[in-house]
Write an enzyme that holds these catalytic residues in place. Structure first.
Site, PDB file in Angstrom:
ATOM      1  CG  LEU A   1      71.157  28.774  45.344  1.00 12.26           C
ATOM      2  CD1 LEU A   1      72.345  29.624  45.777  1.00 12.26           C
ATOM      3  CD2 LEU A   1      70.625  27.986  46.539  1.00 12.26           C
ATOM      4  CB  THR A   2      64.226  29.380  42.701  1.00 13.98           C
ATOM      5  OG1 THR A   2      63.773  28.451  43.702  1.00 13.98           O
ATOM      6  CG2 THR A   2      64.642  28.622  41.443  1.00 13.98           C
TER       7      THR A   2
ATOM      8  CB  ALA B   1      60.227  20.662  41.126  1.00 10.77           C
TER       9      ALA B   1
ATOM     10  CB  SER C   1      57.678  22.617  45.023  1.00 11.19           C
ATOM     11  OG  SER C   1      57.943  23.642  45.964  1.00 11.19           O
TER      12      SER C   1
ATOM     13  CB  THR D   1      53.965  14.963  43.630  1.00 10.17           C
ATOM     14  OG1 THR D   1      52.803  15.267  44.419  1.00 10.17           O
ATOM     15  CG2 THR D   1      53.686  15.483  42.222  1.00 10.17           C
ATOM     16  CG  ASP D   2      50.119  12.706  46.851  1.00 15.20           C
ATOM     17  OD1 ASP D   2      50.507  13.845  46.489  1.00 15.20           O
ATOM     18  OD2 ASP D   2      49.573  12.509  47.958  1.00 15.20           O
ATOM     19  CD  GLU D   3      49.968  18.304  44.941  1.00 14.64           C
ATOM     20  OE1 GLU D   3      49.524  19.145  44.144  1.00 14.64           O
ATOM     21  OE2 GLU D   3      50.535  18.615  46.007  1.00 14.64           O
TER      22      GLU D   3
ATOM     23  CE1 TYR E   1      54.866  20.691  42.106  1.00 11.73           C
ATOM     24  CE2 TYR E   1      52.862  19.719  43.006  1.00 11.73           C
ATOM     25  CZ  TYR E   1      54.240  19.749  42.912  1.00 11.73           C
ATOM     26  OH  TYR E   1      55.006  18.827  43.613  1.00 11.73           O
ATOM     27  CB  SER E   2      49.325  18.198  39.828  1.00 16.17           C
ATOM     28  OG  SER E   2      48.164  18.796  39.323  1.00 16.17           O
TER      29      SER E   2
ATOM     30  CE  LYS F   1      57.229  16.829  40.716  1.00 20.59           C
ATOM     31  NZ  LYS F   1      58.715  16.860  40.850  1.00 20.59           N
TER      32      LYS F   1
ATOM     33  CE  LYS G   1      55.124  24.580  48.626  1.00 24.89           C
ATOM     34  NZ  LYS G   1      56.402  23.947  48.470  1.00 24.89           N
TER      35      LYS G   1
ATOM     36  CG  ASP H   1      38.620  26.418  48.221  1.00 24.12           C
ATOM     37  OD1 ASP H   1      39.787  26.194  48.602  1.00 24.12           O
ATOM     38  OD2 ASP H   1      37.748  25.530  48.139  1.00 24.12           O
ATOM     39  NE  ARG H   2      46.201  25.722  46.524  1.00 27.63           N
ATOM     40  CZ  ARG H   2      47.046  24.906  47.156  1.00 27.63           C
ATOM     41  NH1 ARG H   2      46.902  23.604  47.074  1.00 27.63           N
ATOM     42  NH2 ARG H   2      48.043  25.399  47.876  1.00 27.63           N
TER      43      ARG H   2
HETATM   44  P1  NAD Z   1      61.173  23.297  47.363  1.00 36.88           P
HETATM   45  O1  NAD Z   1      60.389  24.290  46.597  1.00 36.88           O
HETATM   46  O2  NAD Z   1      61.351  23.471  48.839  1.00 36.88           O
HETATM   47  O3  NAD Z   1      62.652  23.175  46.749  1.00 36.88           O
HETATM   48  C1  NAD Z   1      62.881  23.171  45.371  1.00 36.88           C
HETATM   49  C2  NAD Z   1      64.379  23.376  45.152  1.00 36.88           C
HETATM   50  O4  NAD Z   1      64.614  23.288  43.732  1.00 36.88           O
HETATM   51  C3  NAD Z   1      64.891  24.749  45.594  1.00 36.88           C
HETATM   52  O5  NAD Z   1      66.121  24.610  46.270  1.00 36.88           O
HETATM   53  C4  NAD Z   1      65.085  25.508  44.276  1.00 36.88           C
HETATM   54  O6  NAD Z   1      66.114  26.489  44.334  1.00 36.88           O
HETATM   55  C5  NAD Z   1      65.443  24.380  43.335  1.00 36.88           C
HETATM   56  N1  NAD Z   1      65.139  24.694  41.930  1.00 36.88           N
HETATM   57  C6  NAD Z   1      63.978  25.215  41.428  1.00 36.88           C
HETATM   58  N2  NAD Z   1      64.094  25.404  40.099  1.00 36.88           N
HETATM   59  C7  NAD Z   1      65.347  24.967  39.754  1.00 36.88           C
HETATM   60  C8  NAD Z   1      66.039  24.882  38.523  1.00 36.88           C
HETATM   61  N3  NAD Z   1      65.488  25.301  37.372  1.00 36.88           N
HETATM   62  N4  NAD Z   1      67.293  24.383  38.517  1.00 36.88           N
HETATM   63  C9  NAD Z   1      67.884  23.961  39.670  1.00 36.88           C
HETATM   64  N5  NAD Z   1      67.260  24.035  40.871  1.00 36.88           N
HETATM   65  C10 NAD Z   1      66.011  24.527  40.911  1.00 36.88           C
HETATM   66  O7  NAD Z   1      60.502  21.889  47.028  1.00 36.88           O
HETATM   67  P2  NAD Z   1      60.328  20.588  47.937  1.00 36.88           P
HETATM   68  O8  NAD Z   1      59.084  20.707  48.713  1.00 36.88           O
HETATM   69  O9  NAD Z   1      61.612  20.300  48.622  1.00 36.88           O
HETATM   70  O10 NAD Z   1      60.059  19.488  46.811  1.00 36.88           O
HETATM   71  C11 NAD Z   1      61.143  18.786  46.227  1.00 36.88           C
HETATM   72  C12 NAD Z   1      60.614  17.827  45.185  1.00 36.88           C
HETATM   73  O11 NAD Z   1      59.724  16.898  45.782  1.00 36.88           O
HETATM   74  C13 NAD Z   1      59.818  18.504  44.066  1.00 36.88           C
HETATM   75  O12 NAD Z   1      60.133  17.855  42.865  1.00 36.88           O
HETATM   76  C14 NAD Z   1      58.372  18.270  44.459  1.00 36.88           C
HETATM   77  O13 NAD Z   1      57.546  18.238  43.320  1.00 36.88           O
HETATM   78  C15 NAD Z   1      58.476  16.901  45.115  1.00 36.88           C
HETATM   79  N6  NAD Z   1      57.462  16.600  46.128  1.00 36.88           N
HETATM   80  C16 NAD Z   1      57.240  17.466  47.149  1.00 36.88           C
HETATM   81  C17 NAD Z   1      56.329  17.146  48.146  1.00 36.88           C
HETATM   82  C18 NAD Z   1      56.097  18.069  49.322  1.00 36.88           C
HETATM   83  O14 NAD Z   1      55.204  17.803  50.129  1.00 36.88           O
HETATM   84  N7  NAD Z   1      56.861  19.137  49.485  1.00 36.88           N
HETATM   85  C19 NAD Z   1      55.612  15.945  48.074  1.00 36.88           C
HETATM   86  C20 NAD Z   1      55.860  15.070  46.996  1.00 36.88           C
HETATM   87  C21 NAD Z   1      56.801  15.414  46.046  1.00 36.88           C
HETATM   88  P1  TYD Z   2      50.204  23.161  50.495  1.00 30.66           P
HETATM   89  O1  TYD Z   2      51.105  23.134  51.684  1.00 30.66           O
HETATM   90  O2  TYD Z   2      50.310  24.295  49.534  1.00 30.66           O
HETATM   91  O3  TYD Z   2      50.420  21.749  49.748  1.00 30.66           O
HETATM   92  P2  TYD Z   2      49.576  21.088  48.518  1.00 30.66           P
HETATM   93  O4  TYD Z   2      48.686  22.090  47.924  1.00 30.66           O
HETATM   94  O5  TYD Z   2      50.669  20.689  47.598  1.00 30.66           O
HETATM   95  O6  TYD Z   2      48.855  19.924  49.130  1.00 30.66           O
HETATM   96  O7  TYD Z   2      48.697  23.099  50.991  1.00 30.66           O
HETATM   97  C1  TYD Z   2      48.219  22.031  51.778  1.00 30.66           C
HETATM   98  C2  TYD Z   2      46.729  22.227  51.971  1.00 30.66           C
HETATM   99  O8  TYD Z   2      46.523  23.397  52.775  1.00 30.66           O
HETATM  100  C3  TYD Z   2      45.973  22.464  50.684  1.00 30.66           C
HETATM  101  O9  TYD Z   2      44.704  21.823  50.773  1.00 30.66           O
HETATM  102  C4  TYD Z   2      45.786  23.977  50.632  1.00 30.66           C
HETATM  103  C5  TYD Z   2      45.710  24.358  52.112  1.00 30.66           C
HETATM  104  N1  TYD Z   2      46.222  25.705  52.457  1.00 30.66           N
HETATM  105  C6  TYD Z   2      45.434  26.592  53.194  1.00 30.66           C
HETATM  106  O10 TYD Z   2      44.273  26.288  53.551  1.00 30.66           O
HETATM  107  N2  TYD Z   2      45.932  27.819  53.497  1.00 30.66           N
HETATM  108  C7  TYD Z   2      47.195  28.202  53.127  1.00 30.66           C
HETATM  109  O11 TYD Z   2      47.597  29.368  53.408  1.00 30.66           O
HETATM  110  C8  TYD Z   2      48.008  27.278  52.392  1.00 30.66           C
HETATM  111  C9  TYD Z   2      49.397  27.644  51.955  1.00 30.66           C
HETATM  112  C10 TYD Z   2      47.481  26.035  52.084  1.00 30.66           C
END
Ligand code: NAD
Ligand code: TYD
Length: 343
Positions: free
Chosen positions: A35-36, A83, A85, A125-127, A153-154, A157, A192, A275-276
């Site tokens: 529960l972060t 993770a 994320s 992840t694809d990242e 992050y990537s 992962k 996100k 930009d990021r």
């Molecule tokens: P999220 O950030 O929404 O959720 C992460 C969860 O992990 C949260 O509930 C958090 O409390 C928990 N957590 C974090 N640190 C922890 C720890 N030390 N111990 C126990 N729990 C912990 O993330 P998400 O978007 O649901 O992603 C889930 C997984 O899928 C991640 O591993 C991410 O890398 C992977 N993934 C995400 C995407 C995407 O588009 N969101 C795409 C590909 C892969």
């Molecule tokens: P994000 O949802 O953070 O996923 P990821 O970086 O893992 O792909 O971002 C998706 C794309 O959107 C990425 O190219 C960054 C961009 N972005 C914005 O342009 N503005 C924003 O405020 C955020 C959060 C992301």
């Protein structure tokens, strides 16, 4: 059968738990989550009272705690979603990403070895493949594409992903790995892109697009990802990696404009900002292996998925309102307050 799902109070993990309890009602599901800031217990309210569901608040890095849980529950399957994320947060503070994403994964796999789990699945992840150039639309990530990361992050992962494959080769731990593209859908944390833009647009707030908004992501509806993991668990080959993605590439700016259009908001809300750092240009998955070997195909078209997602945010203010009024406010101010407007 007992399955431990880590990170189940987050976006994809919670969707996976709902999916699993629906599709495999005879199984016992244990959610392990620290529960972060990204984990929400309220998300799991619909399943909390089910007799075959248990929530355990625990850090995946807590070796003694994880081992005690495995000793008690004797899981057959472990699926690791837990993770840190968010790429932007990893740029600000990399260390917690190394801790949770790499060390946490090793703790879970050590416990999986010790208690003889039948399958450890790493949600990667694809990242991990880095990015592709915008002027080569013919290129896609396959499972053989070299790991070549851009952000903390990537990289974290990728460390976890490689460690998982190393545990297979070195110890014979029965692992599988999925490398999925960007997910979207209900319970996506508001930091996100898609939920942030929906929520800001609803408040008539600026929509902060990084750089020129031409970066491309390959979007997949979250339930399609859950089904892919289910198939990998049922019929995937141990030691193998599976790419998951739906050939749905979109530029960020086009997503943001679409959200404006769907919500009846003016595009003048769009604000181009700094930009990021190290911003990946394009992600694009070649999912032919999982299609060929396991018969997986995405079922939700983007036009339907985004409609459902927007509708969900409209109907579930009670989920996201408390999030954006709490600690998230400070985060938003820190991340976006200092970002220079480019237009
Ligand atoms: P999220 O950030 O929404 O959720 C992460 C969860 O992990 C949260 O509930 C958090 O409390 C928990 N957590 C974090 N640190 C922890 C720890 N030390 N111990 C126990 N729990 C912990 O993330 P998400 O978007 O649901 O992603 C889930 C997984 O899928 C991640 O591993 C991410 O890398 C992977 N993934 C995400 C995407 C995407 O588009 N969101 C795409 C590909 C892969
Ligand atoms: P994000 O949802 O953070 O996923 P990821 O970086 O893992 O792909 O971002 C998706 C794309 O959107 C990425 O190219 C960054 C961009 N972005 C914005 O342009 N503005 C924003 O405020 C955020 C959060 C992301």
């Amino acid at each position: 059968m007992t399955i431990i799902v880590t990170g189940g109070a987050g976006f994809i993990g919670s969707n996976f738990i709902f999916y699993w309890l629906r599709e495999h009602p005879e199984d016992r599901v244990i959610c392990l989550d620290k529960l972060t800031y990204a984990g929400n217990l309220s998300t799991l309210a619909p399943v909390m009272d089910k007799p075959n569901f248990r929530f355990v608040k625990l850090d995946i890095c807590d070796r003694a705690g994880v081992e005690a849980l495995f000793a008690e529950e004797k899981p057959e399957i472990v699926v690791n979603f837990a993770a840190e994320s968010h790429v932007d947060r990893s740029i600000e503070s990399p260390e917690i990403f190394l801790q949770t994403n790499i060390i946490g994964t090793s703790v879970l796999m050590d416990a999986s070895r010790k208690y003889g789990v039948r399958r450890y699945h790493q949600v990667s992840t694809d990242e991990v493949y880095g990015d592709l150039p915008l002027d080569r639309p013919d290129l896609f990530f396959t499972e053989e594409t070299p790991i070549h990361t851009s952000s903390p992050y990537s990289s974290s992962k990728a460390g976890a992903d490689l460690l998982t494959l190393a545990y297979y080769r070195t110890y014979g731990l029965p692992v599988t790995v999925s490398r999925c593209s960007n997910n979207y859908g209900p319970y996506h944390f508001p930091e996100k892109l898609i939920p942030l833009m929906i929520i800001n647009a609803l408040h008539n707030q600026p929509l902060p697009v990084y750089g020129q908004g031409i970066n491309v992501r390959d979007w997949l509806y979250v339930e399609d990802h859950c089904r892919a993991i289910d198939l990998i668990l049922q019929r995937g080959t141990v030691g193998e990696v599976y790419n998951v993605g739906g050939h749905n590439e979109m530029r960020n700016i086009d997503i943001v404009k679409l959200i404006c259009h769907k919500l009846g908001k003016p595009e003048s809300l769009i604000t181009y900002v700094t930009d990021r750092k190290g911003h990946d240009m394009r992600y694009a998955i070649d999912p032919s292996k999982i299609h060929r070997e396991l018969g997986w195909l995405p079922e939700t078209r983007f036009s339907d998925g985004i409609k459902k997602t927007i509708q969900w945010y409209l109907e579930n203010e009670s989920w996201w309102k408390p999030i954006i009024s709490g600690e998230y406010r400070n985060y938003y101010e820190k991340m976006y307050g200092s970002r220079e407007k480019l237009s």
